[in-house]
Design an enzyme around this catalytic site. Structure first.
Site, PDB file in Angstrom:
ATOM      1  N   GLU A 114      15.857  23.673  23.399  1.00 33.33           N
ATOM      2  CA  GLU A 114      14.830  23.248  22.143  1.00 33.33           C
ATOM      3  C   GLU A 114      13.602  23.612  22.843  1.00 33.33           C
ATOM      4  O   GLU A 114      13.248  23.127  23.941  1.00 33.33           O
ATOM      5  CB  GLU A 114      15.122  22.028  21.684  1.00 33.33           C
ATOM      6  CG  GLU A 114      16.368  21.739  21.029  1.00 33.33           C
ATOM      7  CD  GLU A 114      16.359  22.155  19.694  1.00 33.33           C
ATOM      8  OE1 GLU A 114      15.566  22.673  19.256  1.00 33.33           O
ATOM      9  OE2 GLU A 114      17.519  22.274  19.213  1.00 33.33           O
ATOM     10  N   GLU A 123       1.227  28.083  21.280  1.00 34.16           N
ATOM     11  CA  GLU A 123       1.367  26.724  21.095  1.00 34.16           C
ATOM     12  C   GLU A 123       0.087  26.007  21.931  1.00 34.16           C
ATOM     13  O   GLU A 123       0.093  26.434  23.170  1.00 34.16           O
ATOM     14  CB  GLU A 123       2.830  26.357  21.873  1.00 34.16           C
ATOM     15  CG  GLU A 123       2.767  24.787  21.627  1.00 34.16           C
ATOM     16  CD  GLU A 123       4.387  24.385  21.921  1.00 34.16           C
ATOM     17  OE1 GLU A 123       4.623  24.710  23.023  1.00 34.16           O
ATOM     18  OE2 GLU A 123       4.932  23.833  21.250  1.00 34.16           O
ATOM     19  N   CYS A 180       6.327  19.123  19.529  1.00 30.02           N
ATOM     20  CA  CYS A 180       6.677  20.555  19.003  1.00 30.02           C
ATOM     21  C   CYS A 180       6.561  20.792  17.735  1.00 30.02           C
ATOM     22  O   CYS A 180       6.526  21.978  17.620  1.00 30.02           O
ATOM     23  CB  CYS A 180       8.192  20.630  19.659  1.00 30.02           C
ATOM     24  SG  CYS A 180       9.262  19.381  19.133  1.00 30.02           S
ATOM     25  N   LYS A 213      17.491  14.844  33.990  1.00 34.49           N
ATOM     26  CA  LYS A 213      16.426  14.984  35.005  1.00 34.49           C
ATOM     27  C   LYS A 213      15.265  14.775  34.021  1.00 34.49           C
ATOM     28  O   LYS A 213      15.144  15.613  32.952  1.00 34.49           O
ATOM     29  CB  LYS A 213      16.214  16.311  35.559  1.00 34.49           C
ATOM     30  CG  LYS A 213      15.125  16.295  36.567  1.00 34.49           C
ATOM     31  CD  LYS A 213      14.528  17.746  36.796  1.00 34.49           C
ATOM     32  CE  LYS A 213      13.117  17.967  35.700  1.00 34.49           C
ATOM     33  NZ  LYS A 213      12.020  16.889  35.997  1.00 34.49           N
TER      34      LYS A 213
HETATM   35  P1  NAP Z   1       8.337  21.921  30.328  1.00 38.41           P
HETATM   36  O1  NAP Z   1       7.085  22.228  31.296  1.00 38.41           O
HETATM   37  O2  NAP Z   1       9.205  23.262  30.104  1.00 38.41           O
HETATM   38  O3  NAP Z   1       9.289  21.007  31.131  1.00 38.41           O
HETATM   39  C1  NAP Z   1      10.338  20.570  30.453  1.00 38.41           C
HETATM   40  C2  NAP Z   1      11.210  20.089  31.536  1.00 38.41           C
HETATM   41  O4  NAP Z   1      11.847  21.025  32.234  1.00 38.41           O
HETATM   42  C3  NAP Z   1      10.598  18.800  32.584  1.00 38.41           C
HETATM   43  O5  NAP Z   1      11.596  17.804  32.752  1.00 38.41           O
HETATM   44  C4  NAP Z   1      10.383  19.650  33.648  1.00 38.41           C
HETATM   45  O6  NAP Z   1      10.379  19.366  34.877  1.00 38.41           O
HETATM   46  C5  NAP Z   1      11.673  20.884  33.560  1.00 38.41           C
HETATM   47  N1  NAP Z   1      11.665  22.310  34.338  1.00 38.41           N
HETATM   48  C6  NAP Z   1      10.534  22.701  34.733  1.00 38.41           C
HETATM   49  N2  NAP Z   1      10.959  23.789  35.626  1.00 38.41           N
HETATM   50  C7  NAP Z   1      12.262  23.991  35.403  1.00 38.41           C
HETATM   51  C8  NAP Z   1      12.856  24.986  35.971  1.00 38.41           C
HETATM   52  N3  NAP Z   1      12.454  26.056  36.816  1.00 38.41           N
HETATM   53  N4  NAP Z   1      14.302  24.538  36.196  1.00 38.41           N
HETATM   54  C9  NAP Z   1      14.713  23.346  35.341  1.00 38.41           C
HETATM   55  N5  NAP Z   1      13.917  22.461  34.815  1.00 38.41           N
HETATM   56  C10 NAP Z   1      12.630  22.836  34.905  1.00 38.41           C
HETATM   57  O7  NAP Z   1       7.821  21.238  29.189  1.00 38.41           O
HETATM   58  P2  NAP Z   1       6.758  20.271  28.893  1.00 38.41           P
HETATM   59  O8  NAP Z   1       5.604  20.485  29.175  1.00 38.41           O
HETATM   60  O9  NAP Z   1       7.463  19.012  29.637  1.00 38.41           O
HETATM   61  O10 NAP Z   1       6.923  19.698  27.302  1.00 38.41           O
HETATM   62  C11 NAP Z   1       6.386  20.573  26.557  1.00 38.41           C
HETATM   63  C12 NAP Z   1       7.062  21.781  25.896  1.00 38.41           C
HETATM   64  O11 NAP Z   1       8.112  20.909  25.385  1.00 38.41           O
HETATM   65  C13 NAP Z   1       6.373  22.005  24.676  1.00 38.41           C
HETATM   66  O12 NAP Z   1       6.455  23.593  24.706  1.00 38.41           O
HETATM   67  C14 NAP Z   1       7.139  21.559  23.350  1.00 38.41           C
HETATM   68  O13 NAP Z   1       6.928  22.273  22.224  1.00 38.41           O
HETATM   69  C15 NAP Z   1       8.545  21.507  23.824  1.00 38.41           C
HETATM   70  N6  NAP Z   1       9.204  20.586  23.134  1.00 38.41           N
HETATM   71  C16 NAP Z   1      10.078  20.894  22.262  1.00 38.41           C
HETATM   72  C17 NAP Z   1      10.908  20.361  21.530  1.00 38.41           C
HETATM   73  C18 NAP Z   1      11.776  20.722  20.435  1.00 38.41           C
HETATM   74  O14 NAP Z   1      12.653  20.055  20.074  1.00 38.41           O
HETATM   75  N7  NAP Z   1      11.834  22.077  20.003  1.00 38.41           N
HETATM   76  C19 NAP Z   1      10.637  18.875  21.533  1.00 38.41           C
HETATM   77  C20 NAP Z   1       9.657  18.538  22.399  1.00 38.41           C
HETATM   78  C21 NAP Z   1       9.139  19.289  23.182  1.00 38.41           C
HETATM   79  P3  NAP Z   1       8.866  18.654  35.465  1.00 38.41           P
HETATM   80  O15 NAP Z   1       8.516  17.728  34.452  1.00 38.41           O
HETATM   81  O16 NAP Z   1       9.259  18.215  36.726  1.00 38.41           O
HETATM   82  O17 NAP Z   1       7.787  19.985  35.170  1.00 38.41           O
END
Ligand code: NAP
Ligand code: MG
Length: 504
Positions: A255, A390, A289, A180
């Site tokens: 992650e 963050e 990130c 997804k």
């Molecule tokens: P996010 O809002 O947590 O979303 C990540 C993914 O999870 C998206 O596909 C999102 O879908 C999905 N999601 C949301 N709610 C969910 C639920 N209840 N159950 C299952 N899946 C769900 O994060 P983001 O805003 O896309 O990305 C930014 C974050 O990612 C930052 O915190 C960043 O630090 C972190 N990140 C971490 C790494 C690492 O390797 N540590 C690398 C890159 C990014 P939708 O798009 O439909 O909301």
């Protein structure tokens, strides 16, 4: 098929077919540089689509599991070659969809290429080990086995690299996948589906279901037939998924967020440190990130460093990432830009000094996208929210520190533990920093960003849950160890007992 056509036709990829959502609903994906540019129309899926996709992945699993790994590898090599052929087109599409500048989008696709070839190479290794048995005429070995259907949930900031890290590792190990992608960036994962299709990956081995976190992500990760969940995203969502997966003891790889520090000591090459800080803070518009969002600078040089940093930040060219010379693209969405604006207000209220930026850019062409000026805060303290939370945007914070020891303490004072770095010419302090930073990734005389695909990637504390992706470590997430004993003595031998039985 050209990417344009692929996008017009794009649906979910389930069991080797491109299908609309069961609901028939769709949503628009727009260019964050220019709202008038419609990148694609994608299915708004739900639980029903998840059911069909998981069933397809489950059905394809026995055949893929039993395909010899070197044969699986041939398909990944083919995928790597197709990605290489289409790199430019895929990178341009990514810039249109996500906003990162073209050079970085090329890098994102290159990571997928590198991961395809790395994983393919593992097809002729996937090493386990043999070891002596404690009993005579007995053989002991340990082999890796695939686990089953894997649910991959990915973020928008690395639209192709992160899906590739996860999927290539899962596939070479013999698992099948339902992925997804983030709602903001489905196109790169659709493109990956097309690549696997052309590489003749068997139907049902790699499935894509597009839709929101609540409607698709949640039913997917909690599905009973899903055996592994690999998630990259925010710590809040990661925590929710962790609780949801706990009752069934699914293998779970998380992650999550970061608040990465560069420690700049008084003996550092200041110009080099400024370059590293600019790249780490404003590359990908700060939406990494591993972004360098905290700059811990020794007070002897903080004046010189900050002056040079602000001068450089002011010269950064913000705009359409497809145009040559542009260094910083837009935020991915209006919501993301609002978050950044809110944090700038918080920083000012907390008493940090706004040194440059701090505002939305809305002049001329920029009015059509979600642009924000590269922003530097000075005179910050470690307790401020802008120093701990963050922000995920083009904002960095200079925190003066009095000593190496204080710098390490401040670096480690946040809840996250992803990446860190030190700038110094002193080898002893460099080694102490390598040891003492509480992070999964560390750099010396380089920025906090720049991971290479053959090394483990991930963090500790609230960034991760003990797994890593990429590198050989990525295979660990997607395999179970099986220990196998073969007794060829022709009699019952009792481990721990027969070896220590006294003679009488
Ligand atoms: P996010 O809002 O947590 O979303 C990540 C993914 O999870 C998206 O596909 C999102 O879908 C999905 N999601 C949301 N709610 C969910 C639920 N209840 N159950 C299952 N899946 C769900 O994060 P983001 O805003 O896309 O990305 C930014 C974050 O990612 C930052 O915190 C960043 O630090 C972190 N990140 C971490 C790494 C690492 O390797 N540590 C690398 C890159 C990014 P939708 O798009 O439909 O909301
Ligand atoms: Mg979009």
């Amino acid at each position: 098929m050209s990417t344009e056509v692929a996008l017009r036709l794009s649906g979910n990829f389930i069991g080797g077919e491109w299908l609309p959502a069961a609901s028939g609903r769709t949503f628009e994906d727009r260019n964050p540089t220019d709202h008038d540019d419609l990148v694609g129309i994608f299915p708004e899926s739900g639980r029903e689509d998840v059911e069909v996709a998981v069933a397809a992945a489950r059905g394809a699993y026995p055949g893929w599991r039993d395909t010899p790994a070197p044969r699986r590898a041939e398909i990944l090599y083919a995928a790597g070659a197709i990605l290489t052929r289409d790199k430019e087109e895929l990178a341009r599409l990514m810039t249109r969809e996500m906003g990162k500048v073209l050079a970085e989008a090329r890098g994102d696709v290159q990571e997928a290429i590198d991961m395809a070839f790395l994983a393919a190479g593992e097809g002729r290794r996937l090493f386990g080990f043999t070891t002596p048995s404690e009993l005579p005429n007995k053989f002991a070995m340990c082999v890796r086995q695939p686990i089953g259907v894997c649910a991959l949930v990915t973020p928008w900031n690395f639209p192709m690299a992160i899906p590739a890290w996860k999927s290539m590792a899962a596939l070479i190990a013999g698992n099948t996948i339902v992925i997804k992608p983030a709602t903001d960036t489905p196109a790169s994962v659709v493109a990956l589906g097309r690549v696997f299709e052309e590489a003749e990956l068997p139907a049902g081995v790699f499935n894509v279901v597009i839709g929101s976190g609540s409607e698709v992500g949640d039913p997917l990760v909690t599905h009973n037939d899903v055996k592994v969940v690999s998630f990259t995203g925010s710590t809040d969502v990661g925590r929710r998924i962790s609780s949801a997966c706990a009752p069934t003891f699914k293998r779970l790889h998380l992650e999550m967020g970061g608040k990465n520090a560069i420690l700049i000591l008084e003996d550092a090459d200041v110009d080099l440190a400024v370059e590293g800080a600019v790249w780490g803070a404003f590359g990908t518009t700060g939406q990494r990130c591993t972004a360098s969002s905290r700059l811990l600078v020794h007070e002897d040089i903080v004046g010189e460093f900050t002056e040079k940093l602000v001068a450089r930040a002011r010269t950064l060219q913000v705009g359409n990432g497809l145009e040559p010379g542009v260094q910083v693209g837009p935020l991915v969405s209006e919501r993301q830009r609002e978050t950044v604006a809110r944090y700038v207000e918080i920083g000012m209220r907390e008493g940090a000094t706004l040194l440059c930026g701090g505002e939305k850019l809305t002049e001329g062409e920029l009015s059509r996208g979600w642009f924000f000026a590269p922003t530097v805060f000075g005179d910050a303290t470690p307790e401020m929210r802008i120093s701990r939370e963050e922000i995920f945007g083009p904002v960095t914070t200079v925190i003066p520190i009095g000593s190496f020891e204080e710098g390490v303490k401040v670096a480690n004072s946040v809840e996250y533990g992803l990446s860190g770095s030190v700038y110094t010419r002193d080898v002893e302090r460099a080694f102490r920093a390598m040891r003492d930073f509480e992070t999964g990734i560390f750099y010396v005389n380089s920025s906090t960003i720049g991971a290479e695909v053959h090394l483990p990637f991930g963090g500790i504390k609230n960034t991760g849950n003990g797994h890593r992706e990429a590198g050989i470590a990525g295979i660990e997430v997607f395999t179970e160890w099986k220990s196998i004993y073969v007794d060829f003595s022709g009699r019952l031998q009792r481990a721990q007992i027969d070896t220590h039985e006294s003679a009488d």
